[in-house]
Design an enzyme around this catalytic site. Structure first.
Site, PDB file in Angstrom:
ATOM      1  N   GLN A 164     -25.414  30.585   8.842  1.00 28.64           N
ATOM      2  CA  GLN A 164     -26.464  29.559   8.862  1.00 28.64           C
ATOM      3  C   GLN A 164     -27.678  29.876   7.985  1.00 28.64           C
ATOM      4  OE1 GLN A 164     -27.734  27.621  12.698  1.00 28.64           O
ATOM      5  NE2 GLN A 164     -29.634  28.676  12.205  1.00 28.64           N
ATOM      6  N   GLU A 206     -33.898  23.454   6.304  1.00 30.19           N
ATOM      7  CA  GLU A 206     -35.108  24.275   6.391  1.00 30.19           C
ATOM      8  C   GLU A 206     -35.675  24.618   5.017  1.00 30.19           C
ATOM      9  OE1 GLU A 206     -34.474  27.600   9.010  1.00 30.19           O
ATOM     10  OE2 GLU A 206     -34.241  26.286  10.729  1.00 30.19           O
ATOM     11  N   ASP A 243     -28.903  34.971   9.737  1.00 29.61           N
ATOM     12  CA  ASP A 243     -28.663  34.373  11.048  1.00 29.61           C
ATOM     13  C   ASP A 243     -27.243  33.819  10.982  1.00 29.61           C
ATOM     14  OD1 ASP A 243     -28.476  33.093  13.437  1.00 29.61           O
ATOM     15  OD2 ASP A 243     -30.190  31.742  13.151  1.00 29.61           O
ATOM     16  N   GLU A 286     -28.921  38.122  13.037  1.00 27.42           N
ATOM     17  CA  GLU A 286     -29.162  37.326  14.245  1.00 27.42           C
ATOM     18  C   GLU A 286     -27.855  36.686  14.699  1.00 27.42           C
ATOM     19  OE1 GLU A 286     -32.477  34.651  13.735  1.00 27.42           O
ATOM     20  OE2 GLU A 286     -31.619  33.191  15.117  1.00 27.42           O
ATOM     21  N   ASP A 313     -30.567  35.098  19.648  1.00 24.20           N
ATOM     22  CA  ASP A 313     -31.183  33.760  19.684  1.00 24.20           C
ATOM     23  C   ASP A 313     -30.434  32.918  20.726  1.00 24.20           C
ATOM     24  OD1 ASP A 313     -32.218  31.238  19.212  1.00 24.20           O
ATOM     25  OD2 ASP A 313     -31.350  31.009  17.221  1.00 24.20           O
ATOM     26  N   LYS A 338     -38.545  31.062  20.682  1.00 22.12           N
ATOM     27  CA  LYS A 338     -38.788  29.672  20.321  1.00 22.12           C
ATOM     28  C   LYS A 338     -39.337  28.978  21.564  1.00 22.12           C
ATOM     29  CE  LYS A 338     -34.739  29.269  17.244  1.00 22.12           C
ATOM     30  NZ  LYS A 338     -33.279  29.028  17.282  1.00 22.12           N
ATOM     31  N   ARG A 367     -38.108  25.778  14.481  1.00 24.97           N
ATOM     32  CA  ARG A 367     -36.775  25.194  14.616  1.00 24.97           C
ATOM     33  C   ARG A 367     -36.381  24.530  13.299  1.00 24.97           C
ATOM     34  NH1 ARG A 367     -34.688  25.611  19.905  1.00 24.97           N
ATOM     35  NH2 ARG A 367     -32.807  25.627  18.623  1.00 24.97           N
ATOM     36  N   SER A 368     -35.122  24.109  13.230  1.00 23.67           N
ATOM     37  CA  SER A 368     -34.688  23.451  11.995  1.00 23.67           C
ATOM     38  C   SER A 368     -35.313  22.059  11.864  1.00 23.67           C
ATOM     39  CB  SER A 368     -33.167  23.381  11.938  1.00 23.67           C
ATOM     40  OG  SER A 368     -32.640  22.882  13.143  1.00 23.67           O
ATOM     41  N   LYS A 389     -40.392  33.655  11.686  1.00 19.37           N
ATOM     42  CA  LYS A 389     -39.319  32.984  10.939  1.00 19.37           C
ATOM     43  C   LYS A 389     -39.569  31.478  11.033  1.00 19.37           C
ATOM     44  CE  LYS A 389     -34.400  31.947  11.700  1.00 19.37           C
ATOM     45  NZ  LYS A 389     -33.217  32.168  12.532  1.00 19.37           N
TER      46      LYS A 389
HETATM   47  C1  2PG Z   1     -32.042  29.231  14.478  1.00 18.53           C
HETATM   48  C2  2PG Z   1     -32.884  28.032  14.142  1.00 18.53           C
HETATM   49  C3  2PG Z   1     -33.787  28.275  12.968  1.00 18.53           C
HETATM   50  P1  2PG Z   1     -32.158  25.691  14.979  1.00 18.53           P
HETATM   51  O1  2PG Z   1     -30.842  29.118  14.744  1.00 18.53           O
HETATM   52  O2  2PG Z   1     -32.561  30.348  14.526  1.00 18.53           O
HETATM   53  O3  2PG Z   1     -33.079  28.703  11.831  1.00 18.53           O
HETATM   54  O4  2PG Z   1     -32.105  26.895  13.916  1.00 18.53           O
HETATM   55  O5  2PG Z   1     -33.570  25.303  15.129  1.00 18.53           O
HETATM   56  O6  2PG Z   1     -31.276  24.621  14.429  1.00 18.53           O
HETATM   57  O7  2PG Z   1     -31.610  26.291  16.244  1.00 18.53           O
HETATM   58 MG    MG Z   2     -30.688  31.363  15.201  1.00 16.78          MG
END
Ligand code: 2PG
Ligand code: MG
Length: 428
Positions: A164, A206, A243, A286, A313, A338, A367-368, A389
């Protein structure tokens, strides 16, 4: 009634970086201070995250937030009115109790996190200080080390590659500003290389380049080339952080790497990633394995955790209990934080406390799906998390955060000073 008593709470629908509606909350205090915050939204989500309340149906792909906004203007406003904004934990506990569900699905994690963050902003405004200072108290924090995306794959780029986030960390930078300078040069070099090879296909969610590569390995090779072309030393000055977001393409013992055309068991995934760690200057990984693969995460951490940061995560979802469970199993050595995974700042802060107690590192993350909201930057500085991040160094919802960091750094006694290298696994 004191100056910091919550007078009113107003919710409104605004837009995020994927053209989806999201929730903004504005809190007004009796003394005139106000605080405002917007909920972000993830695309690759852990199953244990707080659930957003979405309207469903045809409009906006089902992502409407009219019900969540109504919850803010109804029940949440009524519950918060009269509370003291300085008692953030009290306000957050009231929100948690009011929702009453384990996953915050009744009122919506999106409604709750925007309200929780707005209360914090209002309390800081009443004190006449920025949020980071309000959170830090008398401590003199240093800036967080940025982790910045260069290529965006997985759920953020229609699964063009499996991995990702292909990110860089300016491990040799002397301060926050230099870390951004170096990363911007790497980003531009990566774009130039892709243009030369006919691989430039726009940007992912992103802001990182859309990864028009043949395989995951080619992305890593190109990243090293981009660091070199920027005149920087791979590993010494600028290192790689991934990640994997493995829950998106697999589960315990079954990982389907579509781009590389193979399905791997847990051991095979560990070998693949381990091979990359040996070949490329990777300092952080990650979600190397899926959220249900705690044994695999523990095995991977045993093998590489002494020198590489292993970040949880999807497996930890900013939850103190999960951090404690992972620590007991020896899985991961850092947590991604987050606020909207937890649903309130108090719970997210509890996860940070649990991480500290376990000797884990911490990365505050956006977040994305994002907006101009910069709360996460203040959390990373004010909580002294050490790392941050927020995606790439392109697209306004990303640069809003990096630029807020530059403003904050100017006001800190140590300027943009970063944590010492020895604070991280790669510096041990
Ligand atoms: C992640 C986030 C940020 P998402 O996986 O760490 O890159 O993505 O907000 O889509 O979960
Ligand atoms: Mg992640």
């Amino acid at each position: 009634m004191s100056a910091t008593t919550i007078l009113s709470v107003h919710g409104r629908r605004v837009w995020d970086s994927r053209a989806r509606p999201t929730v903004e909350v504005e809190v007004a205090l009796a003394g005139g201070a106000r605080g405002r915050a917007i909920a972000p939204a993830g695309a690759s989500r852990g199953s244990g995250e707080a659930a957003d309340l979405r309207d469903g149906g045809d409009a906006f792909g089902g992502y409407g937030v009219d019900r969540a906004v109504a919850a803010v203007n109804g029940e949440i406003a009524a519950a918060l009115a009269g509370l003291d904004a300085r008692d953030r934990e009290g306000a957050d506990r009231r929100l948690i109790g009011l929702d009453g569900t384990a996953d915050k699905s009744r009122l919506g994690g999106n409604a709750l996190v925007a309200a929780s963050m707005a209360v914090a902003h209002a309390a800081a405004a009443a004190e006449g200080v920025p949020l980071w200072r309000h959170l830090a108290g008398d401590a003199e924090p240093v800036m967080p080390l940025p982790e910045i995306q260069i290529f965006g794959g997985g759920a953020h780029a229609a699964r063009r590659v499996d991995i990702q986030d292909f990110m860089v960390v300016a491990v040799g930078a002397s301060d926050y500003g230099e870390a951004l300078d170096w990363t911007a040069e790497v980003y531009r070099a990566a774009g130039a290389i892709m243009a030369e090879r006919g691989l430039l296909a726009g940007t992912a969610d992103e802001g990182g380049f859309w990864p028009a590569f043949d395989g995951n390995g080619q992305a890593l090779e190109t990243l090293v080339e981009a660091i070199e072309r920027a005149g920087l030393t791979p590993g010494g000055q600028v290192a790689i952080s991934l990640d994997v977001a493995a829950s998106e393409f697999g589960a315990r013992d079954r990982y389907r790497l579509a781009r590389d055309g193979k399905t791997l068991d847990t051991e095979g995934m560990c070998e693949l990633l381990g091979g990359w760690i040996e070949r490329f200057p990777i300092v952080s990984v990650e979600d190397p394995l899926a959220e249900d693969d705690l044994d695999g995460l523990a095995a991977f951490t045993r093998a590489y955790g002494a020198r590489v940061q292993i970040v949880g995560d999807d497996a930890l979802v900013s939850d103190a209990a999960r951090v404690n469970r992972a620590a007991a199993a020896g899985a991961c050595n850092a947590v991604l934080l987050k606020p909207n995974q937890a649903g309130t700042l108090t719970e997210c802060g509890d996860a940070l406390e649990a991480a500290r107690a376990a000797g884990y590192g911490a990365i505050v993350s956006a977040r994305s799906g994002e907006t101009e909201d910069v709360t996460v930057v203040h959390l990373a500085v004010g909580w002294g998390a050490g790392q941050i991040k927020v995606g790439s160094i392109a697209h306004g919802e990303r640069t809003a955060k990096w630029n807020e960091g530059l403003r904050i750094a100017e006001t800190l006694p140590h300027g943009g000073r970063l944590p010492p290298r020895s604070a991280f696994p790669w510096g041990a």
